[in-house]
Design a protein around this motif. Sequence first.
Motif, mmCIF file in Angstrom:
data_model
loop_
_atom_site.group_PDB
_atom_site.id
_atom_site.type_symbol
_atom_site.label_atom_id
_atom_site.label_comp_id
_atom_site.label_asym_id
_atom_site.label_seq_id
_atom_site.Cartn_x
_atom_site.Cartn_y
_atom_site.Cartn_z
ATOM 1 N N UNK A 286 -0.664 -9.704 -7.068
ATOM 2 C CA UNK A 286 -1.758 -10.596 -6.690
ATOM 3 C C UNK A 286 -1.900 -10.630 -5.177
ATOM 4 N N UNK A 287 -3.143 -10.868 -4.710
ATOM 5 C CA UNK A 287 -3.422 -10.872 -3.279
ATOM 6 C C UNK A 287 -4.346 -12.036 -2.948
ATOM 7 N N UNK A 327 -4.478 2.228 -2.357
ATOM 8 C CA UNK A 327 -4.261 1.722 -1.001
ATOM 9 C C UNK A 327 -3.542 0.375 -1.045
ATOM 10 N N UNK A 328 -3.917 -0.491 -1.986
ATOM 11 C CA UNK A 328 -3.278 -1.807 -2.108
ATOM 12 C C UNK A 328 -1.780 -1.669 -2.356
ATOM 13 N N UNK A 329 -1.398 -0.811 -3.289
ATOM 14 C CA UNK A 329 0.019 -0.637 -3.618
ATOM 15 C C UNK A 329 0.778 -0.059 -2.431
ATOM 16 N N UNK A 330 0.174 0.910 -1.741
ATOM 17 C CA UNK A 330 0.841 1.513 -0.586
ATOM 18 C C UNK A 330 1.038 0.488 0.532
ATOM 19 N N UNK A 331 0.060 -0.381 0.749
ATOM 20 C CA UNK A 331 0.209 -1.426 1.767
ATOM 21 C C UNK A 331 1.324 -2.397 1.385
ATOM 22 N N UNK A 340 0.172 -8.885 2.695
ATOM 23 C CA UNK A 340 -1.101 -8.176 2.605
ATOM 24 C C UNK A 340 -2.135 -9.111 1.980
ATOM 25 N N UNK A 341 -3.309 -9.193 2.602
ATOM 26 C CA UNK A 341 -4.366 -10.109 2.168
ATOM 27 C C UNK A 341 -5.696 -9.371 2.106
ATOM 28 N N UNK A 342 -6.705 -10.009 1.497
ATOM 29 C CA UNK A 342 -8.086 -9.579 1.680
ATOM 30 C C UNK A 342 -8.798 -10.659 2.488
ATOM 31 N N UNK A 350 -11.538 -5.368 2.874
ATOM 32 C CA UNK A 350 -10.698 -5.145 1.684
ATOM 33 C C UNK A 350 -9.249 -5.553 1.907
ATOM 34 N N UNK A 351 -8.674 -5.187 3.072
ATOM 35 C CA UNK A 351 -7.254 -5.468 3.309
ATOM 36 C C UNK A 351 -7.029 -5.893 4.761
ATOM 37 N N UNK A 352 -6.254 -6.951 4.897
ATOM 38 C CA UNK A 352 -5.834 -7.460 6.199
ATOM 39 C C UNK A 352 -4.315 -7.580 6.193
#
Length: 417
Positions: A286-287, A327-331, A340-342, A350-352
């Motif tokens: 979850x993010x 990309x989410x999993x790699x971050x 990791x956030x959006x 998408x990602x911060x």
Amino acid sequence: MSVSKDVIKQCLISMQHEVDEAMIINRPIDFEENGNYVIVGVRHAGKSYLLYQRVRQLQAAGKGWDEILFVNFEDERLAEFQTEDFNSLLEAHLELYGKKPVVFLDEVQNIPHWDKFVRRLADAKYQVYVTGSNAKMLSKEVATTLGGRFFIYDTYPYSFKEYLAAQQMELREHWEFDTIQRSQVKRHLNEYFYYGGLPEILLFKNKRAMLSSLYQKIYLGDICARNNIKNDRVLNILVKKMAESVKQPLSYNRLKNVIVTTGSSISVPTTIDYVDYASDSWLILSMENEVGKLTEKEMQKKYYFVDNGLLNLFLMNSETSLLENMVAVELCRRFGKKNVFFLNAEKEIDFIVPDGKLAIQVSYSIKNVNTYNKEVPPLVKYAKAHQDWNCLLITYDEEGMEEGIPIVPVWKWLMEV
């Protein structure tokens, strides 16, 4: 019913043979020489092989099996193992070798009070390594019991670099400029993109069938059986909806309403429980919204799947979702899933990653004008307001520079670290 010490000794000797014969792809984890570890992650992500890797390191440093106790609690001979049997482990090893061992406990999560036992071992100056497939192992109660004496290590499926190593792909210097090697990397990326990086999947030709079987094991075993869920159909609908919505924030209320429209009755609190169960089993990550209010952070999140292969079981025309999920999993692997956030303000990023001063947009392609206008201007605006940040846009295979923003193909970004 207790397990006899003779059975425990058989299990210990069996594991010695298994570890000695295993083919290991070394992964980049630097174990502290005197550290104790709890290693967690989704089933079949390679947690056991991390323990094998550590055993090999200890053996290279001069330790033999007389100083190493390794037990796998998924061994069917230990099906009746109870809390009171933990002492028998130490006694069995002592009877075999007469030495104090480094202790490895693999998939220990289903044994009651395992945490109290390993804390006692740590207090007695044993070195301990523990694995488990349930994120509840990291609850506040367990963390309190372990008393800060253990490093917590999250295990993910193979990174793309590890995947290439497992495929015995040796890259020469400046490989990215070598037409043949670059094309080989892209070919492997295509398989990694659709079927993910769970180590066992690499061994099979029919990868989708194996992924489906693994999902059923996680879904039926780690979620339904463990949490006494009677209506598995409702859980299946919920997981499918999270897969279909992998790029958008989802509220618990929206998930509940989707389930209700299928003719099933469910409350928001039960929906929250089911999402937590999926998270506890490491099926989903979850993010939170980086600028959201506290209630919004808790009630409206993005959900990603821990492996592209598992996500792809649920999708048609899946490329855009799979790219963002990858990309989410790699971050999360690089920075930790809590970091990791959006960003969902006027425009979405998408990602911060605040700790890494990193902002990323993900788009399969930006050749379409509408896609370009959706993805690039918000990132340009963010970059101007955060000039000391690294802002980039990741595509599947497009590269260049747009309005000062680097456009990076995912295969190149995955190989950076």
